[in-house]
Design an enzyme around this catalytic site. Structure first.
Site, PDB file in Angstrom:
ATOM      1  N   SER A 180       8.996  41.464   8.688  1.00 53.13           N
ATOM      2  CA  SER A 180      10.363  40.980   8.516  1.00 53.13           C
ATOM      3  C   SER A 180      10.540  39.726   9.360  1.00 53.13           C
ATOM      4  O   SER A 180       9.844  39.540  10.361  1.00 53.13           O
ATOM      5  CB  SER A 180      11.324  42.077   8.971  1.00 53.13           C
ATOM      6  OG  SER A 180      12.538  41.538   9.425  1.00 53.13           O
ATOM      7  N   SER A 181      11.506  38.891   8.981  1.00 53.05           N
ATOM      8  CA  SER A 181      11.739  37.652   9.735  1.00 53.05           C
ATOM      9  C   SER A 181      12.314  37.915  11.126  1.00 53.05           C
ATOM     10  O   SER A 181      12.353  37.024  11.970  1.00 53.05           O
ATOM     11  CB  SER A 181      12.674  36.722   8.956  1.00 53.05           C
ATOM     12  OG  SER A 181      13.906  37.370   8.704  1.00 53.05           O
ATOM     13  N   CYS A 182      12.737  39.170  11.402  1.00 53.06           N
ATOM     14  CA  CYS A 182      13.302  39.473  12.724  1.00 53.06           C
ATOM     15  C   CYS A 182      12.229  39.516  13.824  1.00 53.06           C
ATOM     16  O   CYS A 182      12.544  39.667  15.002  1.00 53.06           O
ATOM     17  CB  CYS A 182      14.075  40.789  12.704  1.00 53.06           C
ATOM     18  SG  CYS A 182      13.005  42.232  12.602  1.00 53.06           S
TER      19      CYS A 182
ATOM     20  N   TYR B 163      12.922  47.489  16.257  1.00 61.75           N
ATOM     21  CA  TYR B 163      12.280  47.328  14.943  1.00 61.75           C
ATOM     22  C   TYR B 163      11.309  46.151  14.989  1.00 61.75           C
ATOM     23  O   TYR B 163      10.176  46.238  14.514  1.00 61.75           O
ATOM     24  CB  TYR B 163      13.362  47.098  13.885  1.00 61.75           C
ATOM     25  CG  TYR B 163      12.862  46.881  12.487  1.00 61.75           C
ATOM     26  CD1 TYR B 163      12.362  47.942  11.738  1.00 61.75           C
ATOM     27  CD2 TYR B 163      12.892  45.616  11.895  1.00 61.75           C
ATOM     28  CE1 TYR B 163      11.905  47.751  10.438  1.00 61.75           C
ATOM     29  CE2 TYR B 163      12.438  45.418  10.601  1.00 61.75           C
ATOM     30  CZ  TYR B 163      11.950  46.489   9.877  1.00 61.75           C
ATOM     31  OH  TYR B 163      11.490  46.296   8.591  1.00 61.75           O
TER      32      TYR B 163
ATOM     33  N   LYS C  31       7.190  45.902  14.324  1.00 60.16           N
ATOM     34  CA  LYS C  31       6.615  45.047  13.283  1.00 60.16           C
ATOM     35  C   LYS C  31       5.604  44.044  13.866  1.00 60.16           C
ATOM     36  O   LYS C  31       4.577  43.753  13.243  1.00 60.16           O
ATOM     37  CB  LYS C  31       7.722  44.301  12.522  1.00 60.16           C
ATOM     38  CG  LYS C  31       8.516  45.214  11.576  1.00 60.16           C
ATOM     39  CD  LYS C  31       7.635  45.721  10.463  1.00 60.16           C
ATOM     40  CE  LYS C  31       8.337  46.615   9.480  1.00 60.16           C
ATOM     41  NZ  LYS C  31       7.429  47.168   8.469  1.00 60.16           N
TER      42      LYS C  31
ATOM     43  N   HIS D  12      23.488  44.679   4.520  1.00 58.97           N
ATOM     44  CA  HIS D  12      23.386  43.286   4.958  1.00 58.97           C
ATOM     45  C   HIS D  12      24.444  42.439   4.249  1.00 58.97           C
ATOM     46  O   HIS D  12      25.160  42.915   3.388  1.00 58.97           O
ATOM     47  CB  HIS D  12      21.974  42.757   4.695  1.00 58.97           C
ATOM     48  CG  HIS D  12      20.948  43.411   5.556  1.00 58.97           C
ATOM     49  ND1 HIS D  12      19.919  44.178   5.051  1.00 58.97           N
ATOM     50  CD2 HIS D  12      20.801  43.442   6.905  1.00 58.97           C
ATOM     51  CE1 HIS D  12      19.185  44.639   6.052  1.00 58.97           C
ATOM     52  NE2 HIS D  12      19.694  44.214   7.190  1.00 58.97           N
TER      53      HIS D  12
END
Length: 329
Positions: free
Chosen positions: A123-125, A152, A156, A195
Site C-alpha cells: 500500500s502507498s501508506c 499496518y 507491509k 475511504h
C-alpha cells in the site's frame, strides 16, 4: 536494487495459463478484481479459499495447504485492512495479523518447493509522511511514517523486506507491488471506516434518496489525490507476474491527480444529486498532496486504462445494484 534474476527456463506467466495460481484474499476489493482478470484471461487452475476455509494467520494450516495444493504461482492480496479509526483502536490486530499472513504465505511458498513466482501487494501508506512528491520507490524508510496507520504500514514494509530477503538468500522469485488509492466494485462503503471516494458516493446517494438540500464535506477541497481503478491494478499485477523479477518493489498508480473538490463535484454529477455542495473549512484537510511516482512500471510498458469518470459511473452502478439492493431486501 533492481537486480533481475538470470534467464528462467520456465515459460512466462501469461504463457502458462494451466499453471496453478493460489490467489490469497480473493473476496476483497483487490483480490476480487485479480480473480476476475485471471479468469477472463483464460487461467484454468485458480485456487481460492475463504477465511473460514483457510486462516492465513495459522502457520500449520498454511503449510498443510501449500503441501497439498503445490501451487506454481502465488498472488498475496490478503490483508487485514481498515481506516484511521480501526488502526488506532486495534493496533495489535493490524500489526500481528498482517505480519502473520505474509510470513506464513511467503515461507510456505518457499518450503513447498513448487512456487515459481510470488507477488506481494502492499500500500502507498508504507512511505514517509513527508515523502517527496511524486513519491519514488527509493523514498521507502527515508523518514517517519504517518502515525495513524503505522501498525499496518510497518507490517507491509516487513512484507517487502521479507520478499527481498527470500530472493537474496533462497532465490525465491518474490516481487512486491505498491498501489495508490484504489476504488471500484467490492469497495467498502461502511459509514464509519470507508475511504474518501466510497464515502462520497454513499453520502451523495443518501442525500439524493432523501431529497436533502445540501451535502457538507470536510475541509477546503484543495488537497490533491490520486486514484486508480482496481481493474487497472489487476492488470498491473498480471503484467508484473509476467514481466518483472526485480528486487525493488514497484509503485502502481494512475499518475493523474484530482483535487478533493473536483472529485466531490464529479461524484455529485455521477450520482445525480441536485442539491448544494458545502465545504466546512473549519475541518482539517489532511496531507496537501499524495501522488506516487509510477514511472518505473510505465517505462516497462504498463499504462492505466480506466478514466476516473468512467470508473466512477461503474462503481456507483455496482453500489446501487449490490449495497443498496441488499439493504432494501
Amino acid at each position: 536494487m533492481g537486480t533481475v534474476t538470470p534467464a528462467d527456463p520456465h515459460p512466462a506467466f501469461l504463457a502458462d495459463k494451466g499453471g496453478k495460481v493460489f490467489l490469497a484474499g480473493h473476496r476483497g476489493l483487490v483480490g476480487s478484481a485479480i480473480h476476475r482478470r485471471l479468469l477472463s484471461l483464460g487461467f484454468t487452475d485458480v485456487v481460492v479459499r475463504t477465511h473460514a476455509e483457510l486462516d492465513l494467520t495459522r502457520q500449520a494450516d498454511v503449510e498443510a495447504f501449500f503441501a497439498a495444493e503445490l501451487p506454481r504461482y502465488v498472488v498475496l492480496a490478503a490483508a487485514k485492512v481498515g481506516g484511521i479509526h480501526a488502526n488506532s483502536t486495534f493496533p495489535a490486530d493490524f500489526i500481528a495479523a498482517n505480519l502473520q499472513i505474509q510470513t506464513n504465505v511467503v515461507d510456505a511458498a518457499l518450503r513447498c518447493g513448487s512456487v515459481r513466482k510470488l507477488l506481494f501487494l502492499g500500500s502507498s501508506c508504507i512511505y514517509p509522511k513527508f515523502a517527496p512528491q511524486p513519491i519514488p520507490e527509493d523514498s521507502l524508510l527515508s523518514g517517519p511514517l504517518e502515525p495513524t496507520n503505522e501498525w499496518y504500514a510497518v507490517a507491509k514494509i516487513a512484507g517487502i523486506k521479507m520478499c527481498q530477503a527470500y530472493r537474496i538468500q533462497h532465490g525465491l522469485d518474490a516481487v512486491s507491488a505498491m498501489p495508490t488509492n484504489l476504488y471500484g466494485p467490492q469497495d467498502n462503503f461502511h459509514p464509519e471506516n470507508s475511504h474518501v471516494l466510497p464515502a462520497l458516493i454513499r453520502r451523495f446517494h443518501e442525500a439524493k434518496a432523501t431529497d436533502a438540500a445540501e451535502v457538507i464535506v470536510w475541509g477546503s477541497g484543495s488537497p490533491l489525490r490520486e486514484f486508480l481503478h482496481v481493474d487497472d491494478l489487476a492488470d498491473a499485477v498480471i503484467f508484473l507476474m509476467d514481466q518483472y523479477s526485480g528486487l525493488e518493489h514497484v509503485n502502481v498508480g494512475s499518475g493523474s491527480e484530482v483535487t478533493i473538490k473536483e472529485l466531490a463535484e464529479l461524484v455529485k454529477e455521477v450520482v445525480g444529486f441536485q442539491g448544494k455542495l458545502i465545504w466546512d473549512s473549519s475541518k482539517p484537510d489532511g496531507t496537501p498532496r499524495k501522488l506516487m511516482d509510477s514511472s518505473k512500471i510505465q517505462a516497462m510498458g504498463w499504462m492505466p486504462k480506466v478514466p476516473l469518470k468512467e470508473g466512477l459511473v461503474e462503481t456507483y452502478k455496482w453500489y446501487v445494484e449490490n449495497v443498496i439492493a441488499q439493504k432494501n431486501k
